[in-house]
Design an enzyme around this catalytic site. Structure first.
Site, short mmCIF file in Angstrom:
data_model
loop_
_atom_site.label_atom_id
_atom_site.label_comp_id
_atom_site.label_asym_id
_atom_site.label_seq_id
_atom_site.Cartn_x
_atom_site.Cartn_y
_atom_site.Cartn_z
N VAL A 1 -3.81 -21.83 -2.75
CA VAL A 1 -4.37 -21.40 -4.04
C VAL A 1 -5.65 -20.59 -3.82
O VAL A 1 -6.35 -20.26 -4.77
CB VAL A 1 -4.67 -22.58 -5.00
CG1 VAL A 1 -3.39 -23.22 -5.45
CG2 VAL A 1 -5.61 -23.58 -4.38
N GLY A 2 -5.93 -20.26 -2.58
CA GLY A 2 -7.09 -19.41 -2.33
C GLY A 2 -8.37 -20.19 -2.07
O GLY A 2 -9.45 -19.75 -2.42
N LYS A 3 -8.23 -21.35 -1.43
CA LYS A 3 -9.41 -22.15 -1.13
C LYS A 3 -10.33 -21.42 -0.16
O LYS A 3 -11.55 -21.45 -0.31
CB LYS A 3 -8.93 -23.48 -0.52
CG LYS A 3 -9.98 -24.52 -0.38
CD LYS A 3 -9.38 -25.94 -0.35
CE LYS A 3 -8.02 -26.06 0.28
NZ LYS A 3 -8.05 -26.35 1.72
N ASP B 1 -2.51 -35.38 2.06
CA ASP B 1 -1.89 -35.18 3.37
C ASP B 1 -2.38 -36.28 4.30
O ASP B 1 -3.57 -36.60 4.31
CB ASP B 1 -2.31 -33.85 4.00
CG ASP B 1 -1.89 -32.65 3.18
OD1 ASP B 1 -1.04 -32.82 2.29
OD2 ASP B 1 -2.41 -31.54 3.43
N LYS C 1 -1.00 -26.82 -17.61
CA LYS C 1 -1.04 -28.27 -17.49
C LYS C 1 -2.18 -28.75 -16.59
O LYS C 1 -2.36 -28.24 -15.48
CB LYS C 1 0.31 -28.75 -16.91
CG LYS C 1 1.46 -28.56 -17.89
CD LYS C 1 1.21 -29.41 -19.12
CE LYS C 1 2.40 -29.56 -20.00
NZ LYS C 1 2.03 -30.29 -21.24
N LYS D 1 -2.50 -32.12 -15.84
CA LYS D 1 -2.17 -33.42 -15.25
C LYS D 1 -2.21 -33.44 -13.72
O LYS D 1 -2.79 -34.36 -13.12
CB LYS D 1 -0.79 -33.87 -15.77
CG LYS D 1 -0.44 -35.31 -15.41
CD LYS D 1 -1.22 -36.34 -16.22
CE LYS D 1 -0.54 -36.58 -17.55
NZ LYS D 1 -1.34 -37.34 -18.50
N CYS E 1 -5.31 -2.66 20.66
CA CYS E 1 -5.01 -3.55 21.78
C CYS E 1 -3.63 -3.25 22.35
O CYS E 1 -3.46 -2.29 23.09
CB CYS E 1 -5.19 -5.01 21.36
SG CYS E 1 -5.51 -6.08 22.76
N HIS F 1 -10.23 -5.16 19.38
CA HIS F 1 -9.72 -5.25 18.00
C HIS F 1 -10.82 -4.86 17.01
O HIS F 1 -11.54 -5.73 16.52
CB HIS F 1 -9.27 -6.69 17.70
CG HIS F 1 -8.03 -7.10 18.40
ND1 HIS F 1 -6.78 -6.82 17.92
CD2 HIS F 1 -7.84 -7.77 19.55
CE1 HIS F 1 -5.86 -7.30 18.75
NE2 HIS F 1 -6.49 -7.89 19.75
N GLU G 1 -10.63 -4.15 14.04
CA GLU G 1 -10.39 -4.67 12.68
C GLU G 1 -11.23 -5.91 12.37
O GLU G 1 -11.53 -6.19 11.21
CB GLU G 1 -8.91 -4.96 12.46
CG GLU G 1 -8.29 -6.09 13.28
CD GLU G 1 -7.71 -5.64 14.63
OE1 GLU G 1 -8.16 -4.62 15.17
OE2 GLU G 1 -6.80 -6.33 15.14
N1 GLN Z 1 -0.31 -8.59 25.15
C1 GLN Z 1 -1.38 -7.71 25.48
C2 GLN Z 1 -2.36 -8.34 26.47
O1 GLN Z 1 -2.39 -9.52 26.64
C3 GLN Z 1 -2.11 -7.23 24.23
C4 GLN Z 1 -2.76 -8.34 23.47
C5 GLN Z 1 -3.16 -7.95 22.08
O2 GLN Z 1 -2.66 -7.00 21.52
N2 GLN Z 1 -4.05 -8.70 21.48
O3 GLN Z 1 -3.14 -7.66 27.07
#
Ligand code: GLN
Length: 554
Positions: free
Chosen positions: A16-18, A149, A189, A191, A383, A509, A511
């Site tokens: 639910v987006g916690k 849980d 609801k 409940k 990567c 990475h 990102e």
């Molecule tokens: N499998 C590749 C490595 O281990 C690339 C890993 C990745 O893309 N994060 O180097």
């Protein structure tokens, strides 16, 4: 200031987006001048999500210090724009591993080891480490799963004890629930929320606030009803209506007075008046219709978009900076190998090949890189996407389709991607990865250096294999540039193609360091090329594009 704790539990249903709620609350508090950190307690027994399939768990998010964490940590960092560390993600597996190791060492002097107090004490110790290691004044702790849980019981018991450990004035409990909508009568609801609160009370936790997620508007009567039945102050009942815009959650909670209420309950005064200008602009920009650019994201786990959530967000952030709407088409690389899905790749204005492990779908991604290079379509390799870009090019340069990474073909006679010599012995014993922040020296005059506008940057890694230096020269002569290197020059961190509008791959990475109001420079540079290819020539307005070196670098 004594550390203040906000504990978040979930009820009724999961998803639910916690995580986003915890992140948004963090932002509300940061905006009032407090330093904030968020911790996720995950009840599963894996030690970390590093070895879990993205199909099960979504993306593995990596922190500066190399911790492989739950994707919610990505939400926390993106919303709050602060760097978290490894103590911010705790799993049952970690807790038990620690307690059992202590028991083996004899630290418990022959005592009987039990869930209470040994496991709960270890959980509380780890909660305490967050403030110690991050310096946060307010620590938000989110417990994964939902109340009821079996697995989460020790965590909830630890949270219950925290109230008497740190004091009532320093701890608040927020329960995040879901209001189902009955189509036939058009009613919401309450409940299930009441039942869930009862369950929480039965283990000794009384919520101070209930955040009720709903797909439909929640009227005042309903709020009143939840307040009455769940014994929460009226101001403590906050509806959270589903929004198309993730980042809008912050503004919704602000409007409902969550930030002020939490401070009031803590007996704190805001140190500054929140300024939502930038955030409001961000949300308005997301909602504004913009020219569309089409990106093909060629991956392996494309059925589950959560597996690439940071890549998606980084593309969106860069799109906002450039005033374009990024439309992502998810392409399964194994399908491309069977000749399916190429129409999507061909109709895209740009291609992203994200990270990944294992050989399934590799050839489809290599074919994609070849298509992008020959057809001069903007390409961003993250990567694995960088490694495959290198393999593809080397296959053509060396006139040998056997060129590969030793990850996929251990006996290839052209291992252009390989383990480093000093890594080999360790890898045989179970493997080791380059994880977390590493410096990258940019080479002047390259596309990467122009994008960053800096000489040295720090970026997050998660991989085992590297560019094989034996092939540097031959590929360089043929047109590949090494635009980012480790400061000692040994490791290729960024490679790009000379004779191409934008074909660039990073061993790291990027990102993970993109933030909504601080898009990552490489994603911005990539989308600029994409925008050109799409024939959109709106004037660009980039606010800030530098990646700030992280504080926890080391
Ligand atoms: N499998 C590749 C490595 O281990 C690339 C890993 C990745 O893309 N994060 O180097």
């Amino acid at each position: 200031m004594t550390t203040k704790y906000v504990f978040l539990t979930g009820g009724v249903v999961s998803s639910v987006g916690k995580g986003v709620t915890a992140a948004a609350i963090g932002r509300l508090l940061k905006e009032r001048g407090f330093s904030v950190a968020v911790q996720k307690l995950d009840p599963y027994i894996n030690v970390d999500p590093g070895t879990m399939s993205p199909y099960q768990h979504g993306e593995v998010y990596v922190l500066d210090d190399g911790a492989e964490t739950d994707l919610d940590l990505g939400h926390y960092e993106r919303f709050i724009d602060t760097s978290l560390n490894q103590v911010c993600n705790v799993t049952t597996g970690q807790v038990y591993a620690e307690v059992i190791a202590k028991e083996r060492r004899g630290d418990y002097l022959g005592g009987t080891i039990q869930v209470i107090p040994h496991i709960t004490n270890e959980i509380k110790r780890r909660i305490g480490l967050v403030a110690k290691t991050t310096g946060a004044e307010i620590v938000i702790v989110e417990v994964g799963g939902t109340v009821g849980d079996i697995e989460s019981l020790p965590f909830l018991e630890a949270l219950r004890q925290m109230r008497s450990d740190v004091g009532r004035q320093n701890s608040l409990y927020i329960h995040v629930t879901w209001l189902p909508h009955i189509g036939a009568t058009g009613e919401l609801k309450t409940k299930p929320t009441q039942h869930s609160v009862r369950e929480l009370r039965s283990i000794g936790i009384t919520p101070d606030m209930i955040i009720a997620r709903s797909d439909h508007p929640v009227d005042d009567d309903l709020r009143e009803k939840i307040a009455l039945f769940c014994d929460v102050e009226r101001r403590g009942v906050v509806p959270m209506i589903t929004s198309q815009v993730l980042y809008e959650v912050v503004l919704t909670l602000e409007k409902d007075g969550v930030g002020d209420y939490l401070l009031e309950r803590f007996g704190l005064k805001a140190r500054q008046k929140p300024d939502w200008g930038v955030w409001e602009h961000l949300v308005a920009e997301i909602q504004r219709p913009k020219p569309i650019v089409k990106i093909a994201l060629v991956g392996k786990y494309v059925e589950l978009h959560d597996a690439y959530i940071s890549v998606r967000e980084a593309l969106n952030h860069a799109g906002l900076a450039l005033g374009v709407e990024v439309e992502i088409s998810w392409v399964h690389s194994a399908e491309l190998e069977k000749g399916r899905g190429w129409d999507i790749v061909r109709s895209a204005d740009g291609i992203v090949v994200p990270g990944g492990f294992g050989s399934r779908g590799i050839e489809g991604k290599i074919q994609t890189a070849r298509y992008a290079r020959h057809e001069k379509v903007p390409y961003l390799g993250l990567c694995l996407g960088m490694q495959l870009m290198v393999i593809e090019f080397a296959r053509e340069v060396l006139q040998d389709e056997e060129v590969n990474s030793t990850e996929f073909d251990r006996s290839t006679h052209h291992p252009v991607i390989d383990l480093m010599p000093d890594q080999r012995d360790i890898a045989d014993m179970g493997g080791t990865m380059r994880l977390g922040l590493y410096p990258c020296q940019l080479q002047p005059g390259t596309r990467a250096a122009n994008a960053y506008q800096q000489d040295l940057v720090h970026e997050r890694h998660r991989h085992r294999f590297e560019f094989n230096n034996a092939y540097r020269q031959v590929l360089h002569k043929a047109g590949m540039r090494y635009s980012g290197l480790s400061p000692d020059g040994r490791l290729v961190e960024i490679a790009e193609m000379d004779d191409h509008p934008f074909m660039l791959g990073t061993q790291f990475h990027p990102e993970f360091l993109s933030r909504p109001n601080r898009p990552h420079p490489l994603f911005v540079a990539f989308l600029q090329a994409v925008r050109e290819r799409a024939g959109l020539i709106t004037p660009l307005e980039i606010k800030t594009v530098e990646v700030q070196p992280s504080k926890t670098a080391g």
